[in-house]
Design an enzyme around this catalytic site. Structure first.
Site, PDB file in Angstrom:
ATOM      1  N   ASP A  67       0.818  -1.211   0.000  1.00 16.60           N
ATOM      2  CA  ASP A  67       0.000   0.000   0.000  1.00 16.60           C
ATOM      3  C   ASP A  67       0.854   1.265   0.000  1.00 16.60           C
ATOM      4  O   ASP A  67       2.072   1.206   0.198  1.00 16.60           O
ATOM      5  CB  ASP A  67      -0.990  -0.002   1.191  1.00 16.60           C
ATOM      6  CG  ASP A  67      -0.361  -0.417   2.513  1.00 16.60           C
ATOM      7  OD1 ASP A  67       0.877  -0.377   2.628  1.00 16.60           O
ATOM      8  OD2 ASP A  67      -1.100  -0.768   3.436  1.00 16.60           O
ATOM      9  N   ASN A 136      -8.251  -2.777  13.936  1.00 12.40           N
ATOM     10  CA  ASN A 136      -9.631  -3.076  13.522  1.00 12.40           C
ATOM     11  C   ASN A 136      -9.697  -4.256  12.555  1.00 12.40           C
ATOM     12  O   ASN A 136     -10.720  -4.512  11.941  1.00 12.40           O
ATOM     13  CB  ASN A 136     -10.274  -1.830  12.887  1.00 12.40           C
ATOM     14  CG  ASN A 136      -9.552  -1.376  11.624  1.00 12.40           C
ATOM     15  OD1 ASN A 136      -8.622  -2.037  11.164  1.00 12.40           O
ATOM     16  ND2 ASN A 136      -9.979  -0.262  11.059  1.00 12.40           N
ATOM     17  N   HIS A 138      -7.854  -4.629   9.789  1.00 15.82           N
ATOM     18  CA  HIS A 138      -7.554  -4.363   8.376  1.00 15.82           C
ATOM     19  C   HIS A 138      -6.245  -5.031   7.971  1.00 15.82           C
ATOM     20  O   HIS A 138      -5.360  -5.253   8.802  1.00 15.82           O
ATOM     21  CB  HIS A 138      -7.579  -2.865   8.050  1.00 15.82           C
ATOM     22  CG  HIS A 138      -6.436  -2.044   8.533  1.00 15.82           C
ATOM     23  ND1 HIS A 138      -6.586  -0.774   9.035  1.00 15.82           N
ATOM     24  CD2 HIS A 138      -5.100  -2.283   8.596  1.00 15.82           C
ATOM     25  CE1 HIS A 138      -5.410  -0.281   9.356  1.00 15.82           C
ATOM     26  NE2 HIS A 138      -4.494  -1.165   9.106  1.00 15.82           N
TER      27      HIS A 138
HETATM   28  C1  GLP Z   1      -1.235   0.295   8.633  1.00 16.20           C
HETATM   29  C2  GLP Z   1      -0.871  -0.305   7.266  1.00 16.20           C
HETATM   30  C3  GLP Z   1      -0.896  -1.793   7.298  1.00 16.20           C
HETATM   31  C4  GLP Z   1      -0.282  -2.243   8.588  1.00 16.20           C
HETATM   32  C5  GLP Z   1      -1.216  -1.908   9.718  1.00 16.20           C
HETATM   33  C6  GLP Z   1      -0.632  -2.116  11.091  1.00 16.20           C
HETATM   34  O1  GLP Z   1      -2.167   1.312   8.559  1.00 16.20           O
HETATM   35  N1  GLP Z   1      -1.661   0.109   6.171  1.00 16.20           N
HETATM   36  O2  GLP Z   1      -0.233  -2.327   6.159  1.00 16.20           O
HETATM   37  O3  GLP Z   1      -0.071  -3.620   8.572  1.00 16.20           O
HETATM   38  O4  GLP Z   1      -1.752  -0.610   9.569  1.00 16.20           O
HETATM   39  O5  GLP Z   1       0.324  -1.157  11.362  1.00 16.20           O
HETATM   40  P1  GLP Z   1       1.396  -1.292  12.508  1.00 16.20           P
HETATM   41  O6  GLP Z   1       2.298  -2.405  12.107  1.00 16.20           O
HETATM   42  O7  GLP Z   1       2.115   0.033  12.531  1.00 16.20           O
HETATM   43  O8  GLP Z   1       0.654  -1.595  13.756  1.00 16.20           O
END
Ligand code: GLP
Length: 240
Positions: A67, A136, A138
């Site tokens: 992304d 959440n 995602h």
């Molecule tokens: C972000 C990214 C994801 C990531 C997730 C968790 O917003 N878009 O690809 O895996 O949220 O982030 P983090 O590893 O900083 O907790």
């Protein structure tokens, strides 16, 4: 889903790096699907150590990132292109021409999504996709919703995600409200998937995924439909 529970973040990072190193050693020109965020940072640090020790050769590796924020310039220090360059690519012998991140400045979102999915297809799919998980549930920026998009697309970020990600920005107002993200279908082009989670704040999402039921309201649960997924998480994420 195979589950590996580690003591802490450091062990999670080392365990994930070991699997990525094995993938590269088994197939030197493999296609890696890469993720950003706090979760994989330690894994990238371990991979750099492996490269420096002469145990991993990135010369022929190709990569596609999950992304990228929109709109954002690649040299903005909050862009995922900048993250990848500074956390991994600048420190190993990967050819940057073989690395792909969605174009955070693309004006035609549909064309950018199609271009990106064609890159994945032309590479022959992804050998190993690395994923983090949002609080959440995602994955990438596939946010909980009644419908999910299959291909790479421009996604609206939820208020929750904007708030969580604001820790990297000077203020919440500076967080982009949209991002390009591989869709669930793009992610499922991967032959193998590693999903990583660390910390008690990820426990609810991890627990929901491990229940085994499928709901688009927790996109990570769709991974229960994929035949080769390994969850690597620390005790805090696993037990809460
Ligand atoms: C972000 C990214 C994801 C990531 C997730 C968790 O917003 N878009 O690809 O895996 O949220 O982030 P983090 O590893 O900083 O907790």
């Amino acid at each position: 889903m195979k589950v590996i529970v580690t003591k802490d973040y450091a062990e999670m990072s080392a365990a994930a790096a070991e699997l990525v190193a094995k993938q590269i050693n088994d197939k030197p020109d493999c296609v890696l699907g890469l993720a950003t965020g706090s979760t994989p940072e330690g894994m990238y640090a371990e991979l750099i150590k492996g490269y420096e020790a002469g145990k991993i050769d990135f010369a022929a590796v190709r990569s596609v990132n999950l992304d990228e924020y929109y709109p954002i310039k690649p040299d903005n220090d909050q862009s995922y292109r900048y993250f990848m360059n500074t956390k991994l690519f600048d420190h190993v012998n990967i050819d940057k021409a073989n690395t792909n991140v969605p174009n955070g400045l693309a004006e035609d979102a549909a064309a950018e999504g199609a271009r990106y999915d064609k890159i994945i297809a032309d590479l022959g799919g992804i050998d190993l996709q690395i994923l983090g998980i949002g609080q959440n549930g995602h994955i990438g920026f596939n946010e909980p919703d009644t419908e999910l998009v299959a291909g790479t697309h421009l996604a609206d970020l939820t208020e929750d995600t904007i708030k969580v990600n604001s820790r990297f920005f000077a203020s919440v107002d500076e967080v982009p409200k949209q991002a390009f993200s591989m869709g669930i279908g793009s992610i499922f082009c991967a032959r193998n998937i590693i999903i990583m989670a660390s910390g008690a704040n990820k426990h609810a999402a991890v627990a929901k995924m491990l229940e085994g039921n499928i709901t688009t309201l927790c996109p990570a649960t769709l991974l229960n439909l994929h035949p080769n997924v390994t969850l690597i998480c620390d005790e805090a994420a696993y037990n809460g």
